[in-house]
Design a protein around this motif. Sequence first.
Motif, mmCIF file in Angstrom:
data_model
loop_
_atom_site.group_PDB
_atom_site.id
_atom_site.type_symbol
_atom_site.label_atom_id
_atom_site.label_comp_id
_atom_site.label_asym_id
_atom_site.label_seq_id
_atom_site.Cartn_x
_atom_site.Cartn_y
_atom_site.Cartn_z
ATOM 1 N N GLN A 1 98.959 17.824 42.233
ATOM 2 C CA GLN A 1 100.184 17.130 42.627
ATOM 3 C C GLN A 1 100.295 15.878 42.157
ATOM 4 O OE1 GLN A 1 98.815 15.976 46.683
ATOM 5 N NE2 GLN A 1 96.763 15.557 46.008
ATOM 6 N N ARG A 2 99.323 15.480 41.026
ATOM 7 C CA ARG A 2 99.676 14.095 40.292
ATOM 8 C C ARG A 2 100.258 14.281 38.831
ATOM 9 N NH1 ARG A 2 100.418 10.611 43.535
ATOM 10 N NH2 ARG A 2 99.886 9.243 42.021
ATOM 11 N N MET A 3 100.342 15.305 38.415
ATOM 12 C CA MET A 3 100.893 15.622 37.035
ATOM 13 C C MET A 3 102.348 15.258 36.983
ATOM 14 S SD MET A 3 100.246 19.764 36.164
ATOM 15 C CE MET A 3 98.509 20.457 35.488
ATOM 16 N N LEU B 1 92.259 19.528 42.752
ATOM 17 C CA LEU B 1 92.298 20.746 41.823
ATOM 18 C C LEU B 1 93.382 20.427 40.556
ATOM 19 C CD1 LEU B 1 91.444 23.633 41.166
ATOM 20 C CD2 LEU B 1 93.248 24.569 42.429
ATOM 21 N N SER B 2 92.819 20.493 39.268
ATOM 22 C CA SER B 2 93.514 20.360 38.358
ATOM 23 C C SER B 2 93.778 21.515 37.351
ATOM 24 C CB SER B 2 92.957 19.261 37.357
ATOM 25 O OG SER B 2 91.719 19.863 36.858
ATOM 26 N N LEU B 3 94.687 21.479 36.546
ATOM 27 C CA LEU B 3 94.826 22.648 35.456
ATOM 28 C C LEU B 3 93.574 22.669 34.695
ATOM 29 C CD1 LEU B 3 96.302 24.798 34.024
ATOM 30 C CD2 LEU B 3 97.330 23.034 32.634
ATOM 31 N N ASN C 1 105.643 27.533 37.729
ATOM 32 C CA ASN C 1 104.546 26.843 37.198
ATOM 33 C C ASN C 1 102.938 26.877 38.094
ATOM 34 O OD1 ASN C 1 104.502 24.646 39.298
ATOM 35 N ND2 ASN C 1 106.121 23.783 38.358
ATOM 36 N N VAL C 2 102.031 26.193 37.180
ATOM 37 C CA VAL C 2 100.937 26.285 37.733
ATOM 38 C C VAL C 2 100.486 25.690 39.136
ATOM 39 C CG1 VAL C 2 98.195 25.753 37.598
ATOM 40 C CG2 VAL C 2 99.621 26.407 35.666
ATOM 41 N N SER C 3 101.304 24.688 39.486
ATOM 42 C CA SER C 3 101.261 23.931 40.886
ATOM 43 C C SER C 3 101.734 24.804 41.692
ATOM 44 C CB SER C 3 102.155 22.580 40.423
ATOM 45 O OG SER C 3 101.941 21.876 41.847
ATOM 46 N N GLN C 4 103.225 25.400 41.465
ATOM 47 C CA GLN C 4 103.779 26.331 42.546
ATOM 48 C C GLN C 4 102.782 27.656 42.741
ATOM 49 O OE1 GLN C 4 107.444 26.808 40.309
ATOM 50 N NE2 GLN C 4 108.443 25.072 41.769
ATOM 51 N N ASN D 1 104.537 16.979 50.737
ATOM 52 C CA ASN D 1 104.384 17.973 49.847
ATOM 53 C C ASN D 1 104.041 19.420 50.500
ATOM 54 O OD1 ASN D 1 103.871 18.841 47.130
ATOM 55 N ND2 ASN D 1 101.794 18.886 47.406
ATOM 56 N N PHE D 2 103.149 19.260 51.665
ATOM 57 C CA PHE D 2 102.834 20.545 52.469
ATOM 58 C C PHE D 2 104.227 21.267 52.949
ATOM 59 C CE2 PHE D 2 101.700 22.300 56.608
ATOM 60 C CZ PHE D 2 101.265 23.595 56.000
#
Length: 336
Positions: free
Chosen positions: A143-145, A244-246, A271-274, A309-310
């Motif tokens: 969520q911080r990318m 959680l991060s990539l 993308n990874v976040s989605q 975000n949720f």
Amino acid sequence: MLAIPLPFIAGLIFALVLHHSLKGVEAPGSRRYFVAFLILYALQGVVVGLHFGYGVKALAPIQPITASVMPPLAFLAFRGLTDETIPKPWIHLWAPASIALSVAFMQVLVDPLLLVIFLVYGTAIWRLARTSDDEVMAEASLQRMRPALRAARLTAILMFFFALSDVAVAVYAGVAGAEGVPFAVAIMNIVALAATGIYYLLPDPDRTAVSPKASALPDPADAAIVERVTAALGEGELYRDENLSLAKISRKAKIPARDLSSAINRATGLNVSQFVNNRRVGEACRLLDETKQSATAIMLDVGFSTKSNFNREFRRATGMSPRQWRARSKVETTGS
């Protein structure tokens, strides 16, 4: 040094954007450089305060040296957000070393060297953040990318601005004299602060960017990677980690971050976040159907840290809000 107060103002802005971008980051390198930056910023504040507030002229030579350390530290902090190790970080000592030597033996070079330092590191940070690929900030929480990329771009822009304004103030002082320099510096600082505020108020194009659609004939290798990532997210309920991060997913699945990100994008169109948020939303839907927990409690339970975000990701994945989902579930249960 007429332009030295500018790096001090830049230090304040750098501290804010770095702090904003490094939330949820567990990369030791970035944290180390960030802490060093804050300590240096505090030192710079003391030096500037004593010099200009109390007339302690003996501290004037220290200002350009501390200012020259800020750009390398900012670069190293952002560079530490990638999933690659930083090669020979000691090389970046060239910046303060060259300024220290100039202060001691050839003060006429101090201003040109500061200009070079800010331009060099501004360019380096810009090149680092010029892409919107997920893996660029692999160590930042998912969520911080995007905020991390925006902060990096803003930092680079501010470095260019302060480098050029340094030159402008020096030229102005040479033509009009030093009397009007404080006013010129104040105007430049106001412009920088206003630009920073406007930049953060503008919508983030990366947030609304549409990912490419998944290929009609997915590569079996990509499908295998997606399967491994799905298993890794479920192991120990890793997907629930709000930080959680990539990079963390990459280490868990034992797949290079770049390969992982590309495979998910090609195979799913996400993308990874989605992709991760789809897993979280799926669990949230189950909890909304099967429990009486509040939507906020469920939000935190499945790994989201902010309600906005949720709600946004829930609506993207399901086409409705959490409240609407639970109401629909109740109607279906009653009807059956």
